[in-house]
Scaffold this active site. Structure first.
Site, PDB file in Angstrom:
ATOM      1  CD  GLU A  47      35.360  38.257 -21.778  1.00 35.89           C
ATOM      2  OE1 GLU A  47      34.655  38.586 -20.790  1.00 35.89           O
ATOM      3  OE2 GLU A  47      35.338  38.866 -22.850  1.00 35.89           O
ATOM      4  CG  ASN A 107      38.261  38.513 -25.345  1.00 29.62           C
ATOM      5  OD1 ASN A 107      38.530  37.426 -24.852  1.00 29.62           O
ATOM      6  ND2 ASN A 107      37.510  39.422 -24.734  1.00 29.62           N
ATOM      7  CE  LYS A 124      33.506  39.828 -25.982  1.00 31.23           C
ATOM      8  NZ  LYS A 124      33.921  40.332 -24.641  1.00 31.23           N
ATOM      9  CD  GLU A 143      35.804  43.072 -24.351  1.00 28.43           C
ATOM     10  OE1 GLU A 143      35.948  42.168 -25.187  1.00 28.43           O
ATOM     11  OE2 GLU A 143      34.875  43.104 -23.520  1.00 28.43           O
ATOM     12  CB  CYS A 169      31.702  38.147 -22.412  1.00 36.05           C
ATOM     13  SG  CYS A 169      31.045  39.280 -21.161  1.00 36.05           S
ATOM     14  CG  ASN A 194      35.871  39.039 -17.249  1.00 34.98           C
ATOM     15  OD1 ASN A 194      36.557  39.184 -16.243  1.00 34.98           O
ATOM     16  ND2 ASN A 194      36.103  38.092 -18.135  1.00 34.98           N
TER      17      ASN A 194
HETATM   18  N1  CDT Z   1      33.394  41.276 -21.370  1.00 37.49           N
HETATM   19  C1  CDT Z   1      32.238  41.672 -21.918  1.00 37.49           C
HETATM   20  O1  CDT Z   1      31.968  41.428 -23.084  1.00 37.49           O
HETATM   21  N2  CDT Z   1      31.420  42.380 -21.123  1.00 37.49           N
HETATM   22  C2  CDT Z   1      30.218  42.972 -21.591  1.00 37.49           C
HETATM   23  C3  CDT Z   1      30.029  44.258 -20.885  1.00 37.49           C
HETATM   24  C4  CDT Z   1      29.421  45.204 -21.755  1.00 37.49           C
HETATM   25  S1  CDT Z   1      29.411  46.813 -21.017  1.00 37.49           S
HETATM   26  C5  CDT Z   1      30.206  47.772 -22.181  1.00 37.49           C
HETATM   27  C6  CDT Z   1      28.992  42.106 -21.382  1.00 37.49           C
HETATM   28  O2  CDT Z   1      28.183  42.018 -22.305  1.00 37.49           O
HETATM   29  O3  CDT Z   1      28.796  41.554 -20.318  1.00 37.49           O
END
Ligand code: CDT
Length: 311
Positions: A47, A107, A124, A143, A169, A194
């Site tokens: 991502e 995204n 996304k 985000e 993600c 990420n």
């Molecule tokens: N990039 C991404 O979607 N990261 C989320 C972190 C959530 S914490 C607010 C994840 O689900 O890994």
């Protein structure tokens, strides 16, 4: 005809804010070359594969924000990646921040064919975090500030001899994601992530619990929909912020068949036999015989969590 795809999850070590696009693309090309030497058919990058995970910062200057976005794909910086993939005859998927001609921001992840042409795009849907900066939080995940939710649903594509889907993600934590892909017959789902090593909203939730939830989501998604899952991390300490690893490939029985050993650039490779999805799809999860949509009205007609009435 054999439907075995050799797939490489191309884990990315950290990308620092100071790293240029050409430097990042050069790293990706290095991973593509290694994948070609190992005779891979498909390489799955992460991502926001071209930049640091910028939604961790509050930015107010439009030019600063725009610097993280791509106005077209491929573009001058990424064209060498597409050309190298086409030269190797390798399909690929990667994520990036998309700025459309009419000013919308997503995204996004794309899927290319072996000729380097884009065959699929996903934006996304499940954007985590917040739209507003909150000084009370130890670190931010903004985000919702920088992207709008995807408007393409969860499509699947007939590609590479199979049915492929994408998500990104946070989507992996949602059963709906897997279900919508699974009900369209997905045989291989690719995703990049990420994930901060610590949950900013629950400090006691450290790397071990996060890894447990990550595995649980991927393995359940794979098993319950009888699909391969290829999940690629960006990880390591990025601009001072630790991201967890956990790049892995999961088979349609929900078993992890290959896993990263590092928190750096690393290929995780497995032979994914798409015909292994047949057994689950034709037995326990044979939709035509066993599915009872009339019992699922709550997930189609309701939003939010429904609590039983208080006593
Ligand atoms: N990039 C991404 O979607 N990261 C989320 C972190 C959530 S914490 C607010 C994840 O689900 O890994």
């Amino acid at each position: 005809m054999s439907r075995i795809l050799r797939v490489a999850a191309a884990q990315s070590g950290p990308i620092q804010k100071a790293d240029s696009r050409p430097a990042v693309v050069a790293r990706m090309i290095g991973l593509l070359d290694e994948a070609a030497a190992r005779k891979c058919d498909l390489v799955v990058f992460t991502e926001l594969a071209l930049t640091t995970f910028f939604p961790r910062w509050l930015m107010t200057e439009q030019a600063e924000i725009d610097a993280f976005f791509e106005r077209e794909m491929p573009n001058a910086a990424t064209r060498p990646l597409f050309e190298r993939a086409a030269a190797h005859g390798i399909a690929m998927s990667f994520g990036y921040a998309e700025l459309t001609a009419d000013g919308r921001r997503f995204n996004t992840a794309i899927l290319t064919g072996r000729d380097g042409r884009i065959v699929g795009k996903y934006r996304k849907v499940h954007l985590p975090g917040h739209s507003e900066f909150d000084p009370a939080r130890s670190f931010q995940h903004l985000e919702k500030r920088y992207f709008e939710p995807g408007d393409l649903g969860f499509p699947v594509w007939r590609a590479l001899g199979g049915i492929l889907g994408m998500c990104i993600c946070n989507d992996r934590r949602w059963p709906e994601t897997w279900r919508v892909l699974g009900l369209q017959g997905a045989e291989l789902v690719v995703l990049g992530f990420n994930t901060p090593a610590v949950n900013s909203q629950k400090a006691e939730e450290g790397p071990e619990q996060r890894m447990f939830q990550h595995r649980l989501s991927l393995q359940a998604g794979a098993y319950q929909n009888s699909t391969w899952v290829v999940a690629t991390a960006k990880c390591g300490v990025e601009d001072g912020h630790p991201l967890m690893g956990g790049t892995m490939i999961v088979n349609p029985d929900g078993e992890i068949v290959a896993e990263a050993k590092t928190l750096e650039d690393e290929l995780v490779v497995a032979d994914c036999d798409l015909d292994l999805t047949r057994f689950g799809k034709q037995t326990v999860f044979d939709f035509a015989r066993h599915r009872r949509p009339e019992h699922y009205s709550r997930i189609t007609s309701q939003t939010g969590v429904i609590l039983p009435p208080e006593e």
